[in-house]
Design an enzyme around this catalytic site. Structure first.
Site, short mmCIF file in Angstrom:
data_model
loop_
_atom_site.label_atom_id
_atom_site.label_comp_id
_atom_site.label_asym_id
_atom_site.label_seq_id
_atom_site.Cartn_x
_atom_site.Cartn_y
_atom_site.Cartn_z
N CYS A 2 0.83 -1.20 0.00
CA CYS A 2 0.00 0.00 0.00
C CYS A 2 0.87 1.26 0.00
O CYS A 2 1.90 1.30 0.66
CB CYS A 2 -0.89 0.03 1.23
SG CYS A 2 -2.04 -1.34 1.25
N ARG A 27 6.19 -0.54 -5.87
CA ARG A 27 6.11 -1.23 -4.58
C ARG A 27 5.11 -2.38 -4.60
O ARG A 27 5.09 -3.20 -3.70
CB ARG A 27 5.70 -0.23 -3.48
CG ARG A 27 6.76 0.83 -3.23
CD ARG A 27 6.17 2.00 -2.49
NE ARG A 27 5.72 1.62 -1.16
CZ ARG A 27 6.30 2.01 -0.03
NH1 ARG A 27 7.36 2.75 -0.08
NH2 ARG A 27 5.83 1.65 1.13
N TRP A 71 -2.74 -2.90 -1.63
CA TRP A 71 -2.32 -4.30 -1.76
C TRP A 71 -3.18 -5.05 -0.76
O TRP A 71 -3.07 -4.83 0.45
CB TRP A 71 -0.83 -4.41 -1.42
CG TRP A 71 -0.24 -5.76 -1.61
CD1 TRP A 71 0.25 -6.29 -2.77
CD2 TRP A 71 -0.05 -6.77 -0.60
NE1 TRP A 71 0.73 -7.55 -2.54
CE2 TRP A 71 0.55 -7.88 -1.23
CE3 TRP A 71 -0.32 -6.85 0.76
CZ2 TRP A 71 0.90 -9.04 -0.55
CZ3 TRP A 71 0.01 -8.00 1.45
CH2 TRP A 71 0.61 -9.09 0.79
N ASN A 97 -2.81 2.95 5.21
CA ASN A 97 -1.87 1.82 5.11
C ASN A 97 -1.78 1.18 6.48
O ASN A 97 -1.74 1.90 7.49
CB ASN A 97 -0.46 2.32 4.75
CG ASN A 97 -0.35 2.77 3.32
OD1 ASN A 97 -1.29 2.66 2.57
ND2 ASN A 97 0.82 3.29 2.97
N GLY A 98 -1.69 -0.14 6.52
CA GLY A 98 -1.56 -0.82 7.81
C GLY A 98 -2.73 -1.77 8.02
O GLY A 98 -3.53 -2.01 7.12
N GLU A 479 18.58 -18.25 -2.44
CA GLU A 479 18.30 -17.02 -3.15
C GLU A 479 17.90 -17.31 -4.60
O GLU A 479 16.96 -16.72 -5.14
CB GLU A 479 19.54 -16.10 -3.09
CG GLU A 479 19.44 -14.79 -3.84
CD GLU A 479 18.27 -13.90 -3.43
OE1 GLU A 479 17.61 -14.18 -2.42
OE2 GLU A 479 18.01 -12.94 -4.17
N LYS A 483 14.21 -16.45 -6.26
CA LYS A 483 14.09 -15.61 -7.46
C LYS A 483 13.27 -16.31 -8.54
O LYS A 483 12.37 -15.74 -9.12
CB LYS A 483 15.51 -15.31 -7.98
CG LYS A 483 15.71 -13.96 -8.51
CD LYS A 483 16.16 -12.92 -7.51
CE LYS A 483 15.34 -12.83 -6.26
NZ LYS A 483 15.81 -11.89 -5.30
N GLU A 486 9.55 -16.60 -7.43
CA GLU A 486 8.71 -15.40 -7.32
C GLU A 486 8.37 -14.76 -8.67
O GLU A 486 7.34 -14.12 -8.78
CB GLU A 486 9.30 -14.36 -6.35
CG GLU A 486 10.54 -13.66 -6.81
CD GLU A 486 11.01 -12.60 -5.81
OE1 GLU A 486 10.19 -11.97 -5.15
OE2 GLU A 486 12.25 -12.40 -5.74
N HIS A 502 18.35 -36.58 2.57
CA HIS A 502 17.46 -36.79 3.72
C HIS A 502 16.00 -36.47 3.39
O HIS A 502 15.18 -36.34 4.29
CB HIS A 502 17.92 -35.93 4.91
CG HIS A 502 19.27 -36.32 5.42
ND1 HIS A 502 19.51 -37.48 6.11
CD2 HIS A 502 20.48 -35.71 5.29
CE1 HIS A 502 20.81 -37.56 6.41
NE2 HIS A 502 21.41 -36.49 5.91
N LYS A 600 6.87 -4.81 -3.46
CA LYS A 600 8.30 -4.50 -3.31
C LYS A 600 8.65 -4.29 -1.84
O LYS A 600 9.68 -4.75 -1.38
CB LYS A 600 8.65 -3.25 -4.12
CG LYS A 600 10.12 -2.85 -4.05
CD LYS A 600 11.01 -3.91 -4.68
CE LYS A 600 12.49 -3.61 -4.55
NZ LYS A 600 13.31 -4.81 -4.77
#
Ligand code: M6R
Length: 605
Positions: A2, A27, A71, A97-98, A479, A483, A486, A502, A600
């Site tokens: 947001c 974002r 968002w 926002n929140g 990482e 990537k 996502e 395992h 973001k």
């Protein structure tokens, strides 16, 4: 996630609001909207891209307004759930926002009072309760104070009134910045969205309210007591970030890594002494001698950088170090040793989980140093000390150059720490020598990245992909998997190579792609065991190895990276994983820079 943008001045507000929203676009959001005061409050909102919302925006004449990118948290992605929300008499508009924790109770109370609710959001309650307070004869400020006293949760909140020529804002756990221009004021959840208009910025702190008109603003505590606010020092010009000749920000940012790492290390390496100097991480020798351990916290990519930092600190400084998932940190009432060193790693500096862990550590008596990219961000300010990683603006949701610089900054720190303890000057000099060469090695790899296309062909056909690495390459495997997952939406699993047998080995079948990060680092022979175990079951090995290394014989697709010392290999071995993810997402026709559902900066816990 947001975002908020507000304007009060003499220019057309709707145009500036849309421009502000576009600055916040990277974002991540799923809907957006604006409300402008033009006699009445005129609002428009929609789901989808900001540009689409803007193209349907009716003509709005006023010079005061607030806007939002949403968002979804409470309630689906619908036009009704988008912000702004207006009271039923149309006199109060809010953007928020929140997350409000007691919104269910507050919504039920409104329903009992006969108030019509127009959305499923937690945020909507604000406009109705404020309108009710105004109906009871309260002034706007008191109305807002009374409503904030009812709510539990986090907010960056802006309120616009039909009958008053000012905007009220409040902050609790969600950033809000005020920018003072010439006879005009700006409000945003991101300082860099205001930066093109003014550098006179003030950040609201938690528990504060601000009242703004075009000429001035006052900041006060929730109880109305006025407080003096200091100008925010953004130190460096964040600058414009445009795509230039690149088709996507992610590709641009991958290619910027050589330069941005150079930016991170320049002026910080002292080759003659075999050490580094990070001004913001100077620790007194006495504290250093008593340092019991180092804890590093972060989320997502920042967590993977923290895991690498942990290994570097243990290797070079011989101090016990441990990394933590920030979103889990507070869950188990962690024991905090005030003498220990705590590092919070974050690109945006706004990640709510990381910020909350920082506050928990501080509440228990310890200091936290920020390792942050965005200058003046909430985590940077909350920590009050630390270092900036100097990646420059990172716009793609998938983090790339921030990872490199987080690892770069942590390597500088581990070296500084090590040299102030037992690390020899000779060893220190071999590290500084290698660090100085890294930007060139990154550039040379990116100029000739090897068999990325072949790797992409394998992973895009697969149901899932396994990433393996051992020692310092294990976080690189994580990482790489993050990537690819996502932005290509391919399920990926990352495991330390030795753990493969395992459990994950059950996944392996004919042609199953396994990405193995295997630099020549002293533990490679055991990684080789895992490779053979995978191959014996039909796996196709995408091998990331150092140039000239005979290990390439076991790879089905081999991608060679320049050689460096083992502890610095993540700064090179991560590059092919970024390119594989980018090109896989492209091949699958996904929105590379704005992958679905992701934001973001994740400003809710
Ligand atoms: O801004 P931060 O570094 O605190 O963000 C943490 C994560 O949200 C972030 O790294 C996320 O995992 C990225 N999308 C990864 O590419």
């Amino acid at each position: 996630m947001c975002g908020i943008f507000g304007y009060i001045g003499h220019r057309n507000a709707s145009k500036l609001l849309v421009k502000g929203l576009l600055r916040l676009e990277y974002r991540g959001y799923d809907s957006s909207g604006v409300v402008v005061k033009n006699g009445q409050l005129q609002s428009y909102k929609d789901i989808g891209k900001i540009s689409e919302m803007a193209s349907s925006l009716p003509r709005m004449k006023g010079s005061m307004g607030i806007a939002h990118t949403r968002w979804a948290t409470h309630g689906g992605v619908t036009q009704d759930n988008a912000h702004p929300h207006l009271s039923n008499d149309g006199k109060v508009a809010i953007v928020h926002n929140g997350i409000l924790q007691n919104s269910d109770t507050l919504r039920k109370r409104l329903v009992k009072l006969g108030v019509k609710l127009n959305s499923e959001t937690d945020s909507e309650i604000f406009c109705h309760y404020i309108a009710m307070e105004l109906d009871r004869g309260k002034e706007p400020l008191e109305a807002l104070q009374n409503v904030l006293a009812l709510t539990r949760g986090t907010w960056g909140l802006c309120v616009l009134f039909e009958d008053y020529d000012f905007v009220l804002c409040a902050r609790n756990g969600s950033p809000l910045i005020i920018g003072r221009g010439k006879d005009e004021m700006f409000i945003s959840s991101d300082p860099h969205a205001i930066r093109e208009h003014t550098d006179q910025l003030v950040a609201l702190e938690d528990g504060q309210i601000a009242k703004l008109n075009s000429l001035d603003f006052q900041v006060m505590q929730t109880d109305g007591k006025e407080v003096k606010s200091n100008l925010l020092d953004l130190e460096e010009d964040w600058g414009e970030s445009e795509l230039g000749d690149y088709p996507h920000f992610m590709l641009k940012e991958i290619h910027e890594q050589s330069q941005s790492l150079q930016h991170c290390i320049s002026g910080r390496l002292r080759h003659a002494e075999g050490t580094s100097v990070l001004g913001g991480l100077q620790i007194r020798p006495q504290e250093l001698a008593q340092l019991p351990h180092v804890r590093l916290i972060g989320c997502g990519t920042a967590l993977h950088a923290a895991q690498i930092g942990q290994i570097l600190i243990e290797q070079w400084a011989r101090i016990p170090a441990v990394s933590h998932v920030a979103s889990e940190f507070n869950a188990n009432d962690p024991v905090i040793n005030p003498k220990a060193l705590h590092l919070a790693i974050s690109q945006s500096g706004e990640t709510a989980d990381t910020l909350s862990a920082v506050k928990e550590i501080q509440r228990k008596g310890a200091d936290v140093y920020g390792v942050v990219n965005v200058v003046g961000s909430s985590i940077a300010r909350q920590c009050g000390k630390g270092v900036y990683i100097h990646s420059g603006p990172e716009q793609s949701v998938a983090s790339t150059k921030a990872f490199t610089n987080m690892v770069g900054a942590l390597a500088l720190f581990a070296l500084q720490l090590g040299r102030s303890r037992h690390l020899s000057k000779t060893k220190g000099k071999s590290i500084t020598r290698e660090m100085r060469m890294l930007p060139d090695k990154i550039r040379s790899y990116l100029e000739n990245p090897g068999s990325i296309d072949e790797a992409v062909e394998l992973v895009t056909k697969a149901k899932s992909v396994l990433f393996l690495g051992r020692g310092i390459s294990s976080p690189v495997a994580s990482e790489g998997a993050l990537k690819l997952m996502e932005i290509a939406y391919i399920p990926c699993l990352a495991y330390p190579a030795g753990e493969m047998k395992h459990g994950p080995i059950a996944l392996i079948e004919q042609d199953y792609p396994v990405v193995v990060i295997a630099p020549n680092d002293g533990v490679q022979d055991r990684t080789l065991n895992a490779i053979h175990e995978c191959k014996a079951r039909g796996a196709k090995i995408i091998l990331i190895h150092e140039e000239g290394d005979p290990i390439s014989e076991v790879g089905d697709v081999c991608i060679s990276i320049p050689s460096t010392i083992p502890m610095l290999t993540p700064l090179l071995s991560v590059l092919p994983t970024q390119l594989i993810a980018y090109h896989a997402a492209l091949a699958l026709e996904n929105d590379v820079d704005r992958p679905r559902n992701l934001a973001k900066s994740v400003t809710v816990e």
